[in-house]
Write a protein that holds these residues in place. Structure first.
Motif, PDB file in Angstrom:
ATOM      1  N   TYR A   1      18.374 -30.246   1.451  1.00  0.00           N
ATOM      2  CA  TYR A   1      19.293 -30.176   0.188  1.00  0.00           C
ATOM      3  C   TYR A   1      19.090 -29.181  -0.683  1.00  0.00           C
ATOM      4  O   TYR A   1      20.296 -28.422  -0.890  1.00  0.00           O
ATOM      5  CB  TYR A   1      19.377 -31.651  -0.624  1.00  0.00           C
ATOM      6  CG  TYR A   1      20.226 -31.532  -1.879  1.00  0.00           C
ATOM      7  CD1 TYR A   1      21.519 -31.818  -1.760  1.00  0.00           C
ATOM      8  CD2 TYR A   1      19.544 -31.652  -3.022  1.00  0.00           C
ATOM      9  CE1 TYR A   1      22.352 -31.961  -2.862  1.00  0.00           C
ATOM     10  CE2 TYR A   1      20.508 -31.330  -4.054  1.00  0.00           C
ATOM     11  CZ  TYR A   1      21.863 -31.575  -4.068  1.00  0.00           C
ATOM     12  OH  TYR A   1      22.692 -31.650  -5.142  1.00  0.00           O
ATOM     13  N   THR A   2      17.984 -28.893  -1.042  1.00  0.00           N
ATOM     14  CA  THR A   2      17.479 -28.015  -1.994  1.00  0.00           C
ATOM     15  C   THR A   2      17.766 -26.527  -1.250  1.00  0.00           C
ATOM     16  O   THR A   2      18.130 -25.378  -2.010  1.00  0.00           O
ATOM     17  CB  THR A   2      16.210 -27.907  -2.697  1.00  0.00           C
ATOM     18  OG1 THR A   2      15.381 -27.907  -1.501  1.00  0.00           O
ATOM     19  CG2 THR A   2      16.026 -28.844  -3.359  1.00  0.00           C
ATOM     20  N   ALA A   3      17.834 -26.341  -0.122  1.00  0.00           N
ATOM     21  CA  ALA A   3      17.859 -25.285   0.505  1.00  0.00           C
ATOM     22  C   ALA A   3      19.512 -24.583   0.377  1.00  0.00           C
ATOM     23  O   ALA A   3      19.543 -23.456   0.033  1.00  0.00           O
ATOM     24  CB  ALA A   3      17.657 -25.225   2.181  1.00  0.00           C
ATOM     25  N   ARG A   4      20.441 -25.646   0.550  1.00  0.00           N
ATOM     26  CA  ARG A   4      21.766 -25.032   0.552  1.00  0.00           C
ATOM     27  C   ARG A   4      22.065 -24.979  -0.975  1.00  0.00           C
ATOM     28  O   ARG A   4      22.902 -24.324  -1.362  1.00  0.00           O
ATOM     29  CB  ARG A   4      22.720 -26.282   1.021  1.00  0.00           C
ATOM     30  CG  ARG A   4      24.291 -26.137   0.904  1.00  0.00           C
ATOM     31  CD  ARG A   4      24.575 -24.890   1.485  1.00  0.00           C
ATOM     32  NE  ARG A   4      24.426 -24.870   2.662  1.00  0.00           N
ATOM     33  CZ  ARG A   4      25.240 -25.200   3.831  1.00  0.00           C
ATOM     34  NH1 ARG A   4      26.228 -25.796   3.700  1.00  0.00           N
ATOM     35  NH2 ARG A   4      24.574 -25.110   4.930  1.00  0.00           N
ATOM     36  N   ARG A   5      21.423 -25.989  -1.932  1.00  0.00           N
ATOM     37  CA  ARG A   5      21.630 -25.473  -3.351  1.00  0.00           C
ATOM     38  C   ARG A   5      21.144 -24.158  -3.552  1.00  0.00           C
ATOM     39  O   ARG A   5      21.763 -23.435  -4.463  1.00  0.00           O
ATOM     40  CB  ARG A   5      20.934 -26.611  -4.134  1.00  0.00           C
ATOM     41  CG  ARG A   5      21.523 -26.705  -5.633  1.00  0.00           C
ATOM     42  CD  ARG A   5      20.731 -27.728  -6.425  1.00  0.00           C
ATOM     43  NE  ARG A   5      19.136 -27.662  -6.555  1.00  0.00           N
ATOM     44  CZ  ARG A   5      18.382 -28.381  -6.956  1.00  0.00           C
ATOM     45  NH1 ARG A   5      18.970 -29.473  -7.551  1.00  0.00           N
ATOM     46  NH2 ARG A   5      16.998 -28.419  -6.846  1.00  0.00           N
ATOM     47  N   ASP A   6      20.066 -23.878  -3.247  1.00  0.00           N
ATOM     48  CA  ASP A   6      19.624 -22.494  -3.535  1.00  0.00           C
ATOM     49  C   ASP A   6      20.574 -21.198  -3.078  1.00  0.00           C
ATOM     50  O   ASP A   6      20.673 -20.156  -3.753  1.00  0.00           O
ATOM     51  CB  ASP A   6      18.184 -22.492  -2.689  1.00  0.00           C
ATOM     52  CG  ASP A   6      17.301 -23.278  -3.465  1.00  0.00           C
ATOM     53  OD1 ASP A   6      17.244 -23.674  -4.543  1.00  0.00           O
ATOM     54  OD2 ASP A   6      15.862 -23.229  -3.039  1.00  0.00           O
ATOM     55  N   GLU A   7      21.084 -21.424  -1.922  1.00  0.00           N
ATOM     56  CA  GLU A   7      21.959 -20.437  -1.268  1.00  0.00           C
ATOM     57  C   GLU A   7      23.092 -20.377  -2.421  1.00  0.00           C
ATOM     58  O   GLU A   7      23.686 -19.003  -2.588  1.00  0.00           O
ATOM     59  CB  GLU A   7      22.622 -21.108  -0.053  1.00  0.00           C
ATOM     60  CG  GLU A   7      21.758 -20.891   1.103  1.00  0.00           C
ATOM     61  CD  GLU A   7      22.215 -21.622   2.260  1.00  0.00           C
ATOM     62  OE1 GLU A   7      23.480 -21.377   2.368  1.00  0.00           O
ATOM     63  OE2 GLU A   7      21.494 -21.728   3.249  1.00  0.00           O
ATOM     64  N   ILE A   8      23.554 -21.376  -3.261  1.00  0.00           N
ATOM     65  CA  ILE A   8      24.515 -20.886  -4.192  1.00  0.00           C
ATOM     66  C   ILE A   8      24.048 -20.594  -5.146  1.00  0.00           C
ATOM     67  O   ILE A   8      24.827 -19.456  -6.098  1.00  0.00           O
ATOM     68  CB  ILE A   8      25.187 -22.601  -4.594  1.00  0.00           C
ATOM     69  CG1 ILE A   8      25.707 -23.395  -3.525  1.00  0.00           C
ATOM     70  CG2 ILE A   8      26.156 -22.525  -5.840  1.00  0.00           C
ATOM     71  CD1 ILE A   8      26.113 -24.710  -3.679  1.00  0.00           C
ATOM     72  N   GLU A   9      22.848 -20.580  -5.828  1.00  0.00           N
ATOM     73  CA  GLU A   9      22.135 -19.799  -6.854  1.00  0.00           C
ATOM     74  C   GLU A   9      21.976 -18.385  -6.714  1.00  0.00           C
ATOM     75  O   GLU A   9      22.115 -17.474  -7.295  1.00  0.00           O
ATOM     76  CB  GLU A   9      20.790 -20.379  -7.096  1.00  0.00           C
ATOM     77  CG  GLU A   9      20.870 -21.755  -8.209  1.00  0.00           C
ATOM     78  CD  GLU A   9      19.567 -22.088  -8.529  1.00  0.00           C
ATOM     79  OE1 GLU A   9      18.459 -21.198  -8.590  1.00  0.00           O
ATOM     80  OE2 GLU A   9      19.367 -23.207  -8.860  1.00  0.00           O
ATOM     81  N   VAL A  10      21.717 -18.264  -5.288  1.00  0.00           N
ATOM     82  CA  VAL A  10      21.604 -16.798  -4.615  1.00  0.00           C
ATOM     83  C   VAL A  10      22.808 -16.070  -4.765  1.00  0.00           C
ATOM     84  O   VAL A  10      22.955 -14.867  -5.266  1.00  0.00           O
ATOM     85  CB  VAL A  10      21.076 -16.586  -3.322  1.00  0.00           C
ATOM     86  CG1 VAL A  10      21.463 -15.226  -2.784  1.00  0.00           C
ATOM     87  CG2 VAL A  10      19.571 -17.113  -3.082  1.00  0.00           C
ATOM     88  N   MET A  11      24.015 -16.725  -4.480  1.00  0.00           N
ATOM     89  CA  MET A  11      25.508 -16.022  -4.556  1.00  0.00           C
ATOM     90  C   MET A  11      25.457 -15.659  -6.046  1.00  0.00           C
ATOM     91  O   MET A  11      25.946 -14.405  -6.270  1.00  0.00           O
ATOM     92  CB  MET A  11      26.456 -17.140  -4.487  1.00  0.00           C
ATOM     93  CG  MET A  11      26.408 -17.596  -3.150  1.00  0.00           C
ATOM     94  SD  MET A  11      28.147 -18.654  -2.741  1.00  0.00           S
ATOM     95  CE  MET A  11      27.488 -19.511  -1.239  1.00  0.00           C
TER      96      MET A  11
END
Length: 221
Positions: A133-143
């Motif tokens: 879950y957090t891996a996908r959430r981190d991708e949003i933060e990277v954007m």
């Protein structure tokens, strides 16, 4: 059994007016129960009773209560990730990408109060599922981080600590479901524009950008 949300292309999503998630009856009942009673206050029997199925029938679709929680969280973060991809794809300009991403996440949080509020329950997931879950959430933060760094490089943002700033912005936006109500005095449009103004000041946006974003949120006379 861990359910995976159905795939949709980013082009199918209107990131400003994304429709509600299509959840199964079991997941809909579980979402209502978790929202009303909390994850730990809800039993599998409670969920089965709301749906009108037996507990064994529920277990046929979901391995356990944790699997139900993960399916809800995974569906939610996948939808937000796809919306953010569509929002940032509208322009290569970092300031536009930043504004679109902030507006996108604000709108999602305001319109997804029940499922967005489940983010606090990730502590109930196993380390493996939490990491997924957090891996996908981190991708949003990277954007958003890429947009902030791009704005700094372009001279339109003034940020000393981009990563910390982005983390603070997400914390601010993720709190929206704790107070926003659809029948309240502010519309989603108004909330989006107000938060964009706050976010713009947070990243030290140049006056021209702040004025442009503020004028976007002004109501016609």
């Amino acid at each position: 059994m861990i359910s995976t949300p159905a795939a949709h292309s980013d082009e199918e999503l209107d990131w400003r007016e994304s429709p509600a998630l299509a959840l199964s009856p079991i997941l809909t009942a579980a979402l209502d129960a978790f929202y009303e009673q909390g994850y730990h206050g809800t039993s599998v029997r409670d969920i089965a009773g709301r749906v009108g199925v037996t507990v064994p029938a529920l277990y046929y679709h979901h391995q356990n209560k944790e699997a139900i929680l993960f399916s809800l969280l995974d569906s939610s973060i996948d939808r937000l990730w796809r919306m953010c991809r569509a929002a940032q794809a509208e322009s290569g300009d970092p300031a536009v990408r930043f504004a679109n991403l902030i507006e996108c996440v604000v709108r999602f949080m305001a319109k997804s109060d029940k499922i967005a509020s489940l983010d606090a329950e990730i502590r109930s997931l196993s380390p493996e599922l939490r990491q997924r879950y957090t891996a996908r959430r981190d991708e949003i933060e990277v954007m958003l981080l890429d947009a902030v760094r791009g704005g700094v490089a372009a001279g339109v943002f003034d940020v000393a600590l981009p990563k910390d700033t982005v983390r603070a912005l997400f914390g601010m936006v993720q709190a929206i479901p704790t107070w926003y109500r659809a029948d309240g005095r502010l519309t989603v449009d108004e909330i989006a524009h107000r938060y964009l103004d706050i976010a713009g000041h947070t990243v030290g946006a140049v006056p021209e950008l702040l004025e442009r974003w503020r004028s976007m949120g002004e109501k016609p006379a």
